[in-house]
Every structure is written in structure tokens, then in C-alpha cells.
Design an enzyme around this catalytic site. Structure first.
Site, PDB file in Angstrom:
ATOM      1  N   SER A  26       0.864  -1.182   0.000  1.00  0.00           N
ATOM      2  CA  SER A  26       0.000   0.000   0.000  1.00  0.00           C
ATOM      3  C   SER A  26       0.905   1.237   0.000  1.00  0.00           C
ATOM      4  CB  SER A  26      -0.914  -0.031   1.223  1.00  0.00           C
ATOM      5  OG  SER A  26      -0.134  -0.232   2.380  1.00  0.00           O
ATOM      6  N   THR A  29       3.487   1.584   2.798  1.00  0.00           N
ATOM      7  CA  THR A  29       4.560   0.576   2.802  1.00  0.00           C
ATOM      8  C   THR A  29       5.550   0.809   1.677  1.00  0.00           C
ATOM      9  OG1 THR A  29       3.019  -0.991   3.768  1.00  0.00           O
ATOM     10  CG2 THR A  29       5.006  -1.916   2.790  1.00  0.00           C
ATOM     11  N   GLU A 178      -4.927 -15.083   3.796  1.00  0.00           N
ATOM     12  CA  GLU A 178      -3.631 -14.839   4.440  1.00  0.00           C
ATOM     13  C   GLU A 178      -3.788 -14.453   5.911  1.00  0.00           C
ATOM     14  OE1 GLU A 178      -1.216 -11.750   2.654  1.00  0.00           O
ATOM     15  OE2 GLU A 178       0.447 -12.093   4.024  1.00  0.00           O
ATOM     16  N   LYS A 220      -2.208 -18.533   2.322  1.00  0.00           N
ATOM     17  CA  LYS A 220      -0.907 -17.841   2.418  1.00  0.00           C
ATOM     18  C   LYS A 220      -0.551 -17.681   3.893  1.00  0.00           C
ATOM     19  CE  LYS A 220       1.490 -13.595   1.051  1.00  0.00           C
ATOM     20  NZ  LYS A 220       1.753 -12.675  -0.038  1.00  0.00           N
ATOM     21  N   SER A 262       6.948 -14.127   3.338  1.00  0.00           N
ATOM     22  CA  SER A 262       8.311 -14.210   3.883  1.00  0.00           C
ATOM     23  C   SER A 262       8.416 -13.558   5.258  1.00  0.00           C
ATOM     24  CB  SER A 262       9.339 -13.637   2.904  1.00  0.00           C
ATOM     25  OG  SER A 262       9.069 -12.295   2.581  1.00  0.00           O
ATOM     26  N   SER A 290       4.904 -16.780  -1.907  1.00  0.00           N
ATOM     27  CA  SER A 290       4.182 -15.573  -2.309  1.00  0.00           C
ATOM     28  C   SER A 290       4.876 -14.440  -1.569  1.00  0.00           C
ATOM     29  CB  SER A 290       2.703 -15.673  -1.912  1.00  0.00           C
ATOM     30  OG  SER A 290       2.047 -14.443  -2.183  1.00  0.00           O
TER      31      SER A 290
HETATM   32  C1  5MM Z   1       3.920  -6.657  -0.182  1.00  0.00           C
HETATM   33  O1  5MM Z   1       3.417  -6.374   1.096  1.00  0.00           O
HETATM   34  C2  5MM Z   1       2.022  -6.673   1.259  1.00  0.00           C
HETATM   35  C3  5MM Z   1       1.236  -5.437   1.549  1.00  0.00           C
HETATM   36  O2  5MM Z   1       1.389  -4.967   2.833  1.00  0.00           O
HETATM   37  P1  5MM Z   1       0.735  -3.516   3.215  1.00  0.00           P
HETATM   38  O3  5MM Z   1      -0.718  -3.587   2.941  1.00  0.00           O
HETATM   39  O4  5MM Z   1       1.078  -3.358   4.658  1.00  0.00           O
HETATM   40  O5  5MM Z   1       1.411  -2.507   2.353  1.00  0.00           O
HETATM   41  C4  5MM Z   1       1.848  -7.807   2.280  1.00  0.00           C
HETATM   42  O6  5MM Z   1       0.528  -8.099   2.574  1.00  0.00           O
HETATM   43  C5  5MM Z   1       2.490  -8.995   1.642  1.00  0.00           C
HETATM   44  O7  5MM Z   1       1.734  -9.387   0.514  1.00  0.00           O
HETATM   45  C6  5MM Z   1       2.606 -10.188   2.571  1.00  0.00           C
HETATM   46  O8  5MM Z   1       2.769  -9.851   3.911  1.00  0.00           O
HETATM   47  C7  5MM Z   1       3.815 -10.985   2.141  1.00  0.00           C
HETATM   48  O9  5MM Z   1       4.923 -10.111   2.052  1.00  0.00           O
HETATM   49  P2  5MM Z   1       6.263 -10.501   2.773  1.00  0.00           P
HETATM   50  O10 5MM Z   1       7.144  -9.278   2.600  1.00  0.00           O
HETATM   51  O11 5MM Z   1       5.944 -10.810   4.205  1.00  0.00           O
HETATM   52  O12 5MM Z   1       6.768 -11.700   2.006  1.00  0.00           O
END
Ligand code: 5MM
Length: 341
Positions: A26, A29, A178, A220, A262, A290
Site C-alpha cells: 500500500s 509501505t 492470508e 498464504k 516471507s 508468495s
Molecule cells: C507486499 O506487502 C504486502 C502489503 O502490505 P501492506 O498492505 O502493509 O502494504 C503484504 O501483505 C504482503 O503481501 C505479505 O505480507 C507478504 O509479504 P512478505 O514481505 O511478508 O513476504
């Protein structure tokens, strides 16, 4: 709802050798990520960065099955006017969309969060489908600390995940479910295991109550892993063994696939863990990645917002995608990382 078609998409998302790119940061982030590489978070820079990823031919055609987009990105066009969604489709990957609207404080539960975004979701899904999205994502966040998570937080988040999943399937979109148990605390791997087990059990209970077809979804989850601040860090083998034991206990074989987040692991740890899990097969579901950070940290650094670094950024992305693609078949070796370095 056409379940055969949903199952086909879900199965393609977790095809051996391929996994999902989570590019759904978002605005807040992605700003944090860009701050770290000294790039201003403008709409044009966000577009250029994501266009670089989606035009990475090797990664996208060979190792990436699908891409999770943020609302801004799904409506954006590349510099030459081609919709970014089309670039993804042309590479052979499936476009997906994050549909949750973030988290809010959960009343009466200090320190806990609930994910929001169900209002008008049915209408939004229709528009996303027309734009090309064939899967969606909703992330619930469960924190581990003294006295939390409460069963209240687990319950309301599981309920929302199931409501979202049912709405997606009714709109002919595969839901990625997720429920993320964060690895931020000082808890050990066994505490993570125990909390994740409660979260997954409650989530599948709600999915059943709300008549979600398990054959038409992807899970996820986090891995069973030590908290980042825990003094005793579990080995790669322990993470793999406990994660697979946990998933075998909680995830029905009807689910076509599991694609891990991750969660703050280093790039190589995330790859090594997935690879080690595949040594424990055969497994009843597809098992892949993912990843957001573990796929994008290297290309972000290599790119650093400069047009002349696009090729280097694409090489870094293709490398991580290939390493994780190999891990999704249990064929990765750490020596492959050294060779590339
Ligand atoms: C890419 O980050 C995703 C979006 O997070 P925000 O809504 O806080 O910006 C997040 O949901 C992501 O898809 C998952 O947590 C997996 O990402 P990671 O970095 O943990 O592999």
C-alpha cells in the site's frame, strides 16, 4: 460460481517451479521501501519500479505464476500506454489484487488489530474481474506478545477472511486467504507453532461455516519460525519440519495450494526454508512462495530509482525468482547463490 475454473486458476498459481510475486504494498509501505533506497514515492516512480518488475522476461515467464497488485497499480499504464495488467498477462502470469483496506485497532482488545474492507467488496470485485484480476488477497495480522493473541482477535479476523473468501468465489475470483502470525516478537518457534495452529484451525472452521469451496482457494500462511528477537533461532531443518507438521495437521488436502509469505526473513532464509520443506514430501498440496520483501529487496537496491539500473534490477529480480522457483521443487542449493554473487 464455476468451481472447476476456480480450481484451475488456484492450481496454476502454485504450479511446481513457480510462485507468486506480492507487489501489493500500500502507499505507506512502498514509501518505506523507497525511503530505504533514497527514492521519492511518486506515482510515476511507483509505476516505473513495478513496470521494471513486470517486464523482467525471464522471471515473469518462467518463475512467477501470479502477481498481487495494489489498487493504484491495477489501473496504471506502462510508460508506452500498455496497461500494467496486460504486461503481466502477456508474460503468462495471472494478475491478482489486494482487496483488504488495511487494519484498525480492535475495540476491547488492546494491542490487537482487525482487517477491514468488506463494505462494498462485492462491487469492487466485479470491477477488478473486468480489469483482469483472477485472484485476490486479504491479509489478517495476528501479533504474539504477553497475553496476546486473544481468541477474540483470532475469531473476528477468521470471520472476516471467510466473508471475503466467499465474496471472491461468488465473483469468480480465487481468494488467497492470508492469516499472518507476525515474527516480530521474542517468542520461540514452539509458541509460533501453537498460535498459528489456533489461527489456522479457526480460519478453516469459518471457511467451512461460510461455505467457501476449499478447492477454489490458496492459503498464504507464515512458517512456524522463531520470533526475530528470540535468543534461540530455530535451524532451517527445524523450521521446515515443524511447518510441515503444522500444515499437515491444519490444512485439508482439498486446498490446491499453500504459498508462504516471507514475513521479514532474509532472502536466502526464505528460499532455504521452502526448499527444505520439499525434502519432506510427498505433500498433499502445492507448496510455494508468495513473497514480497524476500523477492523485492535485491531488485529495489539494484534499481535505486535510476533508469540506467533497470537491467541490473531485472537481473536481481530474476535471480531471486529463479532461486525460489527451484526451492518450490526442492532443487535449490546455497552454492547457486554464491555462483551468482
Ligand atoms: C507486499 O506487502 C504486502 C502489503 O502490505 P501492506 O498492505 O502493509 O502494504 C503484504 O501483505 C504482503 O503481501 C505479505 O505480507 C507478504 O509479504 P512478505 O514481505 O511478508 O513476504
Amino acid at each position: 460460481m464455476n468451481l472447476t475454473e476456480l480450481n484451475k486458476v488456484a492450481t496454476a498459481m502454485v504450479a511446481p517451479g513457480k510462485g507468486i510475486l506480492a507487489a501489493d504494498e500500500s502507499s505507506g509501505t512502498i514509501k518505506k521501501r523507497f525511503d530505504a533506497i533514497g527514492v521519492e514515492s511518486t506515482e510515476a516512480n511507483r509505476r516505473d519500479y513495478r513496470e521494471m518488475l513486470f517486464r523482467s522476461k525471464e522471471a515473469m515467464s518462467q518463475h512467477i505464476s501470479g502477481v498481487i497488485l495494489y489498487d493504484e497499480t491495477i489501473w496504471q499504464d506502462a510508460k508506452d500506454g500498455t496497461p500494467l495488467v496486460k504486461l503481466i498477462e502477456q508474460s503468462g502470469a495471472i494478475p491478482g489484487i489486494k482487496v483488504d483496506e488495511g487494519t484498525q485497532a480492535l475495540p476491547m482488545c488492546p494491542g490487537e488489530l482487525v482487517t477491514v474492507g468488506l463494505d462494498k467488496l462485492a462491487e469492487r470485485l466485479k470491477k477488478y474481474y473486468e480489469r483482469g484480476a483472477r485472484f485476490a488477497k486479504w491479509r489478517a495480522v495476528i501479533d504474539i506478545a504477553g497475553g496476546i493473541p486473544s481468541m477474540t482477535a483470532i475469531s473476528v479476523n477468521a470471520h472476516a477472511l471467510a466473508r471475503y473468501a466467499a465474496l471472491c468465489q461468488a465473483a469468480q475470483i480465487v481468494p488467497i486467504v492470508e492469516p499472518e502470525v507476525l515474527m516480530d516478537g521474542d517468542h520461540d518457534i514452539d509458541r509460533c507453532y501453537e498460535v498459528t495452529q489456533r489461527v489456522l484451525n479457526k480460519t478453516f472452521q469459518e471457511l467451512r461455516v461460510q461455505r467457501v469451496a476449499l478447492e477454489g482457494m490458496v492459503l498464504k500462511p507464515n512458517m512456524a519460525i522463531s520470533g526475530k528477537k528470540c535468543a534461540k533461532q530455530a535451524s532451517v531443518e527445524e523450521v521446515a519440519e515443524k511447518t510441515i507438521r503444522l500444515l499437515r495437521t491444519c490444512v485439508p488436502a482439498a486446498v490446491p495450494g499453500i504459498a508462504f509469505l516471507s514475513g521479514g526473513q532474509s532472502d536466502e532464509e526464505a528460499t532455504a526454508h521452502l526448499n527444505a520443506m520439499h525434502k519432506l514430501g510427498p505433500l498433499p498440496w502445492g507448496l510455494t512462495f508468495s513473497y514480497g520483501r524476500a523477492l523485492q529487496a535485491a531488485p529495489q537496491k539494484a534499481w535505486s530509482g535510476k533508469a540506467e539500473n533497470v537491467a541490473a534490477g531485472q537481473r536481481a529480480f530474476s535471480h531471486r525468482a529463479r532461486m525460489n522457483g527451484l526451492a518450490s521443487k526442492g532443487e535449490w542449493q546455497s552454492s547457486l547463490e554464491q555462483k551468482a554473487a
